[in-house]
Design an enzyme around this catalytic site. Structure first.
Site, short mmCIF file in Angstrom:
data_model
loop_
_atom_site.label_atom_id
_atom_site.label_comp_id
_atom_site.label_asym_id
_atom_site.label_seq_id
_atom_site.Cartn_x
_atom_site.Cartn_y
_atom_site.Cartn_z
N ARG A 59 27.58 13.52 65.38
CA ARG A 59 27.95 13.24 66.61
C ARG A 59 26.86 13.93 67.99
O ARG A 59 27.17 12.60 68.66
CB ARG A 59 29.46 13.75 66.25
CG ARG A 59 30.47 13.55 67.67
CD ARG A 59 31.51 13.38 68.04
NE ARG A 59 32.65 14.22 66.78
CZ ARG A 59 33.11 15.38 67.60
NH1 ARG A 59 31.96 15.85 68.82
NH2 ARG A 59 33.66 15.91 65.96
N TYR A 112 29.35 -5.97 85.87
CA TYR A 112 29.15 -6.47 85.17
C TYR A 112 30.53 -5.99 84.97
O TYR A 112 31.24 -5.84 84.71
CB TYR A 112 28.67 -5.54 83.38
CG TYR A 112 28.56 -6.16 82.18
CD1 TYR A 112 28.22 -7.02 81.81
CD2 TYR A 112 29.79 -4.94 81.46
CE1 TYR A 112 28.08 -7.24 80.31
CE2 TYR A 112 29.65 -5.93 80.65
CZ TYR A 112 29.07 -6.47 79.34
OH TYR A 112 29.81 -7.19 78.26
N ASP A 184 21.98 0.95 87.15
CA ASP A 184 22.69 -0.59 86.04
C ASP A 184 21.07 -1.44 85.81
O ASP A 184 21.12 -2.00 86.68
CB ASP A 184 23.82 -1.19 85.40
CG ASP A 184 23.63 -1.85 84.82
OD1 ASP A 184 22.93 -2.55 83.25
OD2 ASP A 184 24.26 -2.37 83.88
N LYS A 209 20.99 -5.59 75.04
CA LYS A 209 19.95 -6.89 75.20
C LYS A 209 18.63 -6.55 74.91
O LYS A 209 18.20 -6.48 74.31
CB LYS A 209 20.75 -6.68 76.69
CG LYS A 209 21.92 -6.49 77.29
CD LYS A 209 23.24 -7.26 76.81
CE LYS A 209 24.55 -7.20 76.71
NZ LYS A 209 24.76 -7.02 77.49
C1 PLP Z 1 25.94 -6.49 78.08
C2 PLP Z 1 25.37 -5.20 79.82
C3 PLP Z 1 26.60 -4.56 79.38
C4 PLP Z 1 27.46 -3.56 78.48
O1 PLP Z 1 26.97 -3.31 77.24
P1 PLP Z 1 27.32 -3.69 76.03
O2 PLP Z 1 25.96 -2.91 74.98
O3 PLP Z 1 28.28 -4.97 75.51
O4 PLP Z 1 28.58 -2.60 75.90
C5 PLP Z 1 26.70 -3.38 81.02
N1 PLP Z 1 25.48 -3.81 82.00
C6 PLP Z 1 25.33 -5.47 81.56
C7 PLP Z 1 24.30 -5.04 82.87
C8 PLP Z 1 25.03 -5.76 80.84
O5 PLP Z 1 24.91 -7.02 80.95
#
Ligand code: PLP
Length: 406
Positions: A59, A112, A184, A209
């Site tokens: 963890r 997001y 982000d 992604k």
């Molecule tokens: C998909 C996404 C997230 C969230 O990520 P997960 O892996 O689905 O929790 C956060 N920020 C952006 C810009 C995203 O495209």
């Protein structure tokens, strides 16, 4: 190995993986072990107390996850990293670790959907003040930052309308009031944009992604200044949002082709955006690589490529979107982005499913908007696919032409 002298494509392959592992294996082993044994209690204690390196319990830390962390650290030019089970885990752990009752966060309207939900619903419940600004009104953002804040949270390009935020300018404003700057960087990837070099303190990725790139594993990454990472890591250890080693391996594997994929996706997205711009069924195209995009000049200064995601609106409303999307053959109509296969969908079922019609309207997300995440297919095939579908809805909408052709 000194990766600072090497290019991104080389670091994507080698970073974190220069040492030979178990039995001379040339790929990183997936260490599924939850626990790590010691013969010497003093040695065990030193590792547990953080005095020497080693593993205690997965963890907290895990050898496969550590390799993933090292790779992203090199690509973003960060001092430290910690990985999470999902992108949202990275975002929520970061915000909850850095903020507490009475603190203030400034951010933009176009984050997001999940992040937006944290700002609108969850953080205020903990008496954290949230100030959300018009994403491209940098003067307003500077004013809100100057009032005093603890965290400035940015995302660029944004989801799904691809707005561009001036990281350098806003990070400078945040520095004046001592705020931590979090960006982000999911849409851009480290190949196209490195926020730490533009003044950010922390960078977040939904590794689900582009980093993973194959839509087959979920993960999140936080990297940046060591003392901040340690603070969030202490929360993550206890909060338990750790990534599984199998997922870490999948992402690690995907990341080896990150530069190859992203370069191709950058080039294809630009071609597709230009094609759509000239199509009479398309009313608007959002892509920072287009010279007509309002954020193009800023994008040119802070990005080395404009990314693999674009969005566009078509004539008519949501009904037309419902006709159009199923006519595309070379896409999955599905959530997510950044995969080897092209993915498309309207925001109400993808990025902003968490919000209601009114909230989407307030954010200026048109009902006929389609987000299109370009895969690594041949771009000529993708354009032909779009062309066939756009021609088909045009014919549908001028009924008698459809009669004649059928
Ligand atoms: C998909 C996404 C997230 C969230 O990520 P997960 O892996 O689905 O929790 C956060 N920020 C952006 C810009 C995203 O495209």
């Amino acid at each position: 190995m000194d990766f600072s002298k090497l290019k991104m494509g080389t670091a994507s392959v080698w970073a974190g993986e220069t040492e030979r592992s178990y039995q001379g294996a040339t790929t990183t082993p997936i260490v599924n072990s939850v626990t790590y044994a010691y013969d010497d209690l003093d040695e065990w204690y030193d590792v547990a107390a953080g005095k020497s390196k080693g593993y205690i319990y997965s963890r907290n830390t895990n050898p496969t996850v550590a390799v993933l962390e090292e790779k992203i650290c090199v690509l973003e030019g960060a001092e430290a990293t910690t990985a999470f089970a999902t992108g949202m885990a990275a975002i929520s752990n970061t915000l909850f670790a850095l903020l507490s009752p009475g603190k203030r966060v400034v951010s933009i309207n176009d984050t997001y959907g999940g992040t937006s939900k944290l700002f609108l619903e969850f953080l205020p419940e903990f008496k954290i003040e949230v100030s959300l600004c018009n994403t491209t009104d940098f003067e307003m953002l500077e004013k809100e930052i100057a009032k005093g804040c603890d965290v400035l949270y940015l995302e660029t390009p944004t989801n799904p309308t691809l707005k561009v935020v001036d990281i350098k300018r806003l990070a400078a404003a945040a520095k004046k009031v001592g705020a931590v700057v979090v960006v982000d960087n999911t849409f851009a990837t480290p190949i196209n944009q490195n926020p730490l070099q533009l003044g950010a303190d922390l960078v977040i990725h939904s590794a689900t992604k582009f980093l993973c790139g194959h839509s087959d594993a979920m993960g999140g990454i936080l990297c940046g200044k060591k003392e901040l990472i340690e603070k969030v890591f202490r929360f993550r250890e206890i909060n338990g949002a750790s990534i599984h080693p199998e997922a870490a391996y999948m992402i690690l594997r995907g990341m080896k082709t990150l530069e190859l994929r992203v370069e191709r996706q950058n080039a294809s997205a630009l071609k597709i955006a230009k094609y759509l711009l000239n199509h009479d069924q398309v009313t608007d195209v959002f892509y920072p690589g287009l010279t007509t995009h309002p954020g193009h000049e800023i994008a040119k200064t802070q990005m080395s490529g404009f990314g693999g995601v674009l969005s566009f609106t078509i004539k008519g409303g949501y009904d037309q979107v419902k006709q159009f999307l199923p006519k595309l053959k070379l896409v999955h109509l599905a959530a997510s982005l950044g995969s080897v296969s092209t993915l498309a969908g309207p925001p109400r079922t993808t990025s902003h499913v968490e919000l209601n019609d009114e909230q989407r309207k307030q954010l200026g997300i048109p009902e006929s908007l389609i987000r299109y995440s370009v895969g690594i297919e041949n771009v000529e095939d993708l354009i032909a696919d779009l062309d066939t579908a756009l021609t088909a809805i045009k014919i549908d909408n001028t009924g008698n032409v459809a009669e004649k052709l059928s």
